[in-house]
Enzyme design. Sequence first.
Site, PDB file in Angstrom:
ATOM      1  N   TYR A 143       0.935  -1.236   0.104  1.00 50.73           N
ATOM      2  CA  TYR A 143      -0.227   0.184   0.014  1.00 50.73           C
ATOM      3  C   TYR A 143       0.866   1.161  -0.158  1.00 50.73           C
ATOM      4  O   TYR A 143       0.467   2.281  -0.321  1.00 50.73           O
ATOM      5  CB  TYR A 143      -0.764   0.081   1.240  1.00 50.73           C
ATOM      6  CG  TYR A 143      -2.053  -1.250   1.210  1.00 50.73           C
ATOM      7  CD1 TYR A 143      -2.242  -1.990   0.146  1.00 50.73           C
ATOM      8  CD2 TYR A 143      -2.961  -1.301   2.405  1.00 50.73           C
ATOM      9  CE1 TYR A 143      -3.172  -2.892  -0.078  1.00 50.73           C
ATOM     10  CE2 TYR A 143      -3.760  -2.164   1.977  1.00 50.73           C
ATOM     11  CZ  TYR A 143      -4.194  -2.978   1.041  1.00 50.73           C
ATOM     12  OH  TYR A 143      -5.015  -3.852   0.969  1.00 50.73           O
ATOM     13  N   LYS A 194       3.414 -15.263   1.476  1.00 52.45           N
ATOM     14  CA  LYS A 194       3.725 -16.156   0.177  1.00 52.45           C
ATOM     15  C   LYS A 194       5.251 -16.494  -0.157  1.00 52.45           C
ATOM     16  O   LYS A 194       5.707 -15.862  -1.358  1.00 52.45           O
ATOM     17  CB  LYS A 194       2.894 -15.188  -0.750  1.00 52.45           C
ATOM     18  CG  LYS A 194       2.623 -15.620  -1.976  1.00 52.45           C
ATOM     19  CD  LYS A 194       1.724 -16.806  -1.988  1.00 52.45           C
ATOM     20  CE  LYS A 194       1.244 -17.590  -3.342  1.00 52.45           C
ATOM     21  NZ  LYS A 194       0.371 -18.676  -3.045  1.00 52.45           N
ATOM     22  N   ASP A 226      -2.765 -18.124   0.554  1.00 49.29           N
ATOM     23  CA  ASP A 226      -3.730 -18.688   0.102  1.00 49.29           C
ATOM     24  C   ASP A 226      -4.371 -19.939   0.873  1.00 49.29           C
ATOM     25  O   ASP A 226      -5.526 -20.232   1.283  1.00 49.29           O
ATOM     26  CB  ASP A 226      -3.358 -19.528  -1.257  1.00 49.29           C
ATOM     27  CG  ASP A 226      -2.075 -20.164  -1.309  1.00 49.29           C
ATOM     28  OD1 ASP A 226      -1.258 -19.840  -0.382  1.00 49.29           O
ATOM     29  OD2 ASP A 226      -1.657 -20.599  -2.469  1.00 49.29           O
ATOM     30  N   ASP A 250      -5.142  -7.249   5.449  1.00 42.40           N
ATOM     31  CA  ASP A 250      -6.508  -6.480   5.065  1.00 42.40           C
ATOM     32  C   ASP A 250      -7.538  -7.564   4.761  1.00 42.40           C
ATOM     33  O   ASP A 250      -8.531  -7.576   5.401  1.00 42.40           O
ATOM     34  CB  ASP A 250      -6.115  -5.608   3.937  1.00 42.40           C
ATOM     35  CG  ASP A 250      -7.179  -4.701   3.766  1.00 42.40           C
ATOM     36  OD1 ASP A 250      -8.265  -4.616   4.420  1.00 42.40           O
ATOM     37  OD2 ASP A 250      -7.135  -3.774   2.786  1.00 42.40           O
ATOM     38  N   ASP A 254     -10.591  -9.451   7.661  1.00 41.12           N
ATOM     39  CA  ASP A 254     -12.060  -9.330   7.273  1.00 41.12           C
ATOM     40  C   ASP A 254     -12.899 -10.680   7.249  1.00 41.12           C
ATOM     41  O   ASP A 254     -14.080 -10.946   7.619  1.00 41.12           O
ATOM     42  CB  ASP A 254     -12.473  -8.478   5.958  1.00 41.12           C
ATOM     43  CG  ASP A 254     -12.388  -7.118   6.055  1.00 41.12           C
ATOM     44  OD1 ASP A 254     -12.374  -6.695   7.213  1.00 41.12           O
ATOM     45  OD2 ASP A 254     -13.140  -6.504   5.061  1.00 41.12           O
TER      46      ASP A 254
END
Length: 364
Positions: A143, A194, A226, A250, A254
Site C-alpha cells: 500500500y 507468500k 492462500d 486487510d 475481514d
Amino acid sequence: MTQNYRITLLPGDGIGPEIMSVAVDVLNVVGKRFDLSFEFSTALIGGAAIDETGEPLPAVTLDMCRNSDAVLLAAIGGYKWDSLPSNLRPEAGLLGLRAGLQLFANLRPAKIIPQLIDASTLKREVVEGVDIMVVRELTGGIYFGKPKGIFTTESGEKRGVNTMVYSESEIERIGRVAFETARKRGGKLCSVDKANVLEVSQLWRDRITQLSAEYTDVELSHLYVDNAAMQLVRAPKQFDTIVTGNLFGDILSDAAAMLTGSIGMLPSASLGADSPGVYEPVHGSAPDIAGLDQANPLAQVLSAAMMLRYALNQPEAAELIENSVLQVLQQNYRTGDIMSPGMKLVGCRAMGEALVEILLLKSN
Ligand code: NAD
C-alpha cells in the site's frame, strides 16, 4: 492509589456520538470499581470536523491525541461528505490520524460469542470456540511501497505499478507486537506470507523465524496466504494469533471477522511505537441508522475494553466489561443488527443502560 488516565474521545460521525456515549458511561462505572480516574477530552474528526473547521483532522485534534494515554475513536464518514475531493473527505482524517500517530500494528480480534453463534454463516461445530487475533502490519507493504502509480510506456501503453516492500526493521517491529500478543493469549503464533513466490515474503519468514528464538514460550508456525484463507473457513479453531503484512492482513482480518457474523460486535486496536494507540470498532458510521437510537454500542464498548487491556494495562477491568457484555446478551437484550426471534429488541441507549446495570451489580 487512584490511577489517572487522559483519554481523547473522537466520536466522529453518524452513530459515533451515540455509541461513544455508552462507552463513556461504561468506563466511568468500571473506573470507580478499579480506582481509575479518566480525564476525557473530546475532539473533532471526520465529517464533524469538516463542518466545523473545514478540514477532516484539525491540528488540535492530533495534538490532543498525541498528548493522551489512549484514543477512543467511534467512526467517521457519511453521504453528506461523499462528493468532496478525497483529501477533504472524512476518510482523510482517519488516514491522517494513522500516519500522525505512526500506527503500524492493527489488532483485530475475531471471537465467537456463544449467544450469537447462529449469526455466523458457518456451521456451529466449525465456529464454536473460535478466538483469533489478527495482527496486521499497517504502514508498510504494497500500500505504501515505491514505485507506485500508473505510467505510460514508450509504446503508449499504460502500466499500473505497486511495490511490495518490507525492511527487516519493519518486520521485526510488527513481529514483536505479534509475539507479545500471542504470549498474552494462547501462546500460538501463525505467520502468514507468500514465501514460495515472493522474495519480500522470504525475508518476512526468515526474520520472524529468527525472532522466535527470543520468544521460546510462543509456538510459531508459517502458512502461505492462500492456504491460510482456506484454513480460516475450513477449521478456524486451529488459529490463536496470526501475524501478516498489510495486504494479506486487510483481507484475512475481514474474513476472520465474518466468522463471527456480527459487525456491531467487533472491536480493534491500532498501535504505534511511541505514541498512544487508537481503539475503535471495526464497523463504520452507519449513516442509515444515525440518530435513530438503533445502533449496537457493544463494539465500541469492547474497544474500550481493549484500550484498558492494551494501553492502560488494566486486564481485570477489561475482563469485567467483556463478561458484562456476555451477560447482557445472556439476558437476551439485542439491538436490531443482532436480533433473532424470542429476544428483547432494544435501542442503543437501552442496551447501554442494561450493561451499566450489570456492571454496577458486579461492582458491589
Ligand atoms: P458501516 O459499517 O457503517 O455499515 C454497514 C451496515 O452495517 C449498515 O447497514 C449499518 O447500519 C450496519 N451497522 C454498522 N455498524 C452498526 C452498529 N454498530 N449497529 C448496528 N448496525 C450497524 O459501513 P458502510 O455503510 O460501508 O459505510 C458507512 C460510512 O462509514 C461510509 O462513509 C464509510 O466511509 C464509513 N466507514 C468508516 C469506518 C471507520 O470510521 N473506521 C469504517 C468503515 C466505513
